[in-house]
Design an enzyme around this catalytic site. Structure first.
Site, PDB file in Angstrom:
ATOM      1  N   ASP A  44       0.824  -1.203   0.000  1.00 40.44           N
ATOM      2  CA  ASP A  44       0.000   0.000   0.000  1.00 40.44           C
ATOM      3  C   ASP A  44       0.863   1.260   0.000  1.00 40.44           C
ATOM      4  OD1 ASP A  44      -2.439  -1.199  -0.090  1.00 40.44           O
ATOM      5  OD2 ASP A  44      -2.914  -0.949   2.032  1.00 40.44           O
ATOM      6  N   LYS A  66      -3.856   2.584  -2.654  1.00 41.98           N
ATOM      7  CA  LYS A  66      -5.285   2.889  -2.571  1.00 41.98           C
ATOM      8  C   LYS A  66      -5.449   4.016  -1.567  1.00 41.98           C
ATOM      9  CE  LYS A  66      -8.456  -0.048  -3.237  1.00 41.98           C
ATOM     10  NZ  LYS A  66      -8.626   0.220  -4.675  1.00 41.98           N
ATOM     11  N   MET A 183     -10.069   8.505   7.898  1.00 46.53           N
ATOM     12  CA  MET A 183     -10.441   9.009   6.569  1.00 46.53           C
ATOM     13  C   MET A 183     -11.611   9.984   6.645  1.00 46.53           C
ATOM     14  SD  MET A 183     -10.062   5.366   4.550  1.00 46.53           S
ATOM     15  CE  MET A 183     -10.925   4.448   5.848  1.00 46.53           C
TER      16      MET A 183
END
Length: 266
Positions: A44, A66, A183
């Protein structure tokens, strides 16, 4: 370091490894061993160079980032790559920031690999939601301030409305819970507005960007001032937002500017 080789006639393996929040010293011993033994690593974006230093020089490294708001490798394509590598006899490590099973899509990958007849080992990592507040010297739970923790995502899957923040705020207030939001920066206006339906505007909040890394930055504020504080401090992703009275455990909280103290009382 010993060179890594594989035999395509042998059955491959797959391990999902939590790389932790970024500081390589926060890797578990088991994670470091798995990274070193891998012949292929699917990595990642948020995995730090320090963590990658544990990989064998002969290992093939495939970056499959991502990140919200950035060009991303499609999830289905990542899973196809992993399955193909295992079937080719590789020792595959899927290396994810934080913990694979906390908003890391690890559950989705395990399901698809098992459907392909591949068993998967999982090695947990320290999640940034824990490391962030800990780095500021405060706990997520406290007998006087928080009876539990809710780990929430502020980024909904396309077509999904996401969490019911009004219901969450009422529950957090009634049950005395800490909210840890991953997030959430891009949706902070909506999140904070809806949380205010059940939580006082004076609820303490900490925002931690790049938790555990040398470039870590943070802001301490109140729920009613959260969007403006993020803008003023120019904090972006990746950041963790911690909402709750446990934030009062941060030593710097006691030394907040007078203006901030007055803001809480307003």
């Amino acid at each position: 370091m010993t060179a890594i080789s594989h035999n395509p006639n042998q059955r491959g393996s797959c391990t999902l490894v939590g790389a932790g929040p970024g500081d390589p010293e926060l890797l578990t011993i088991k994670a470091a061993k798995a990274i070193a033994a891998a012949s292929v690593l699917f990595v990642d974006d948020l995995v730090s160079d320090g963590v990658m230093s544990h990989a064998s020089p002969s290992a093939r490294v495939v970056y499959v980032g991502k990140r919200g708001g950035c060009k991303s490798t499609p999830q289905a394509f990542i899973e196809k790559l992993m399955i193909a590598a295992v079937q080719d006899g590789e020792r595959v490590v899927r290396l994810k920031g934080g913990d694979p099973f906390i908003f890391g899509r690890g559950g989705e990958e395990v399901e698809h690999l098992r459907e392909a007849g591949i068993e998967v080992d999982v090695i947990n990592g320290i999640t940034s939601g824990l490391a962030g507040l800990t780095s500021l010297g405060a706990p997520l739970t406290h007998r006087d301030r928080a009876h539990g923790v809710l780990f929430m995502t502020g980024h909904a899957k396309p077509g999904d409305s996401g969490p019911d923040w009004r219901q969450i705020s009422a529950t957090a207030h009634a049950a005395k819970l800490t909210l840890v939001i991953y997030m959430g920066v891009s949706s902070v206006e909506r999140i904070s507005s809806e949380l205010l339906s059940g939580l006082p505007g004076s609820t303490p909040v900490a925002v931690i960007q790049h938790a555990s890394l040398p470039q870590q930055r943070h802001a301490l504020t109140f729920l009613k001032d959260l969007p403006q504080s993020i803008a003023d401090h120019q904090l972006g992703s990746p950041s963790i937002i911690v909402v709750g009275d446990v934030v009062q455990g941060i030593a710097a909280w006691q030394n907040q500017p007078q203006a901030l103290q007055q803001s809480a009382a307003a």
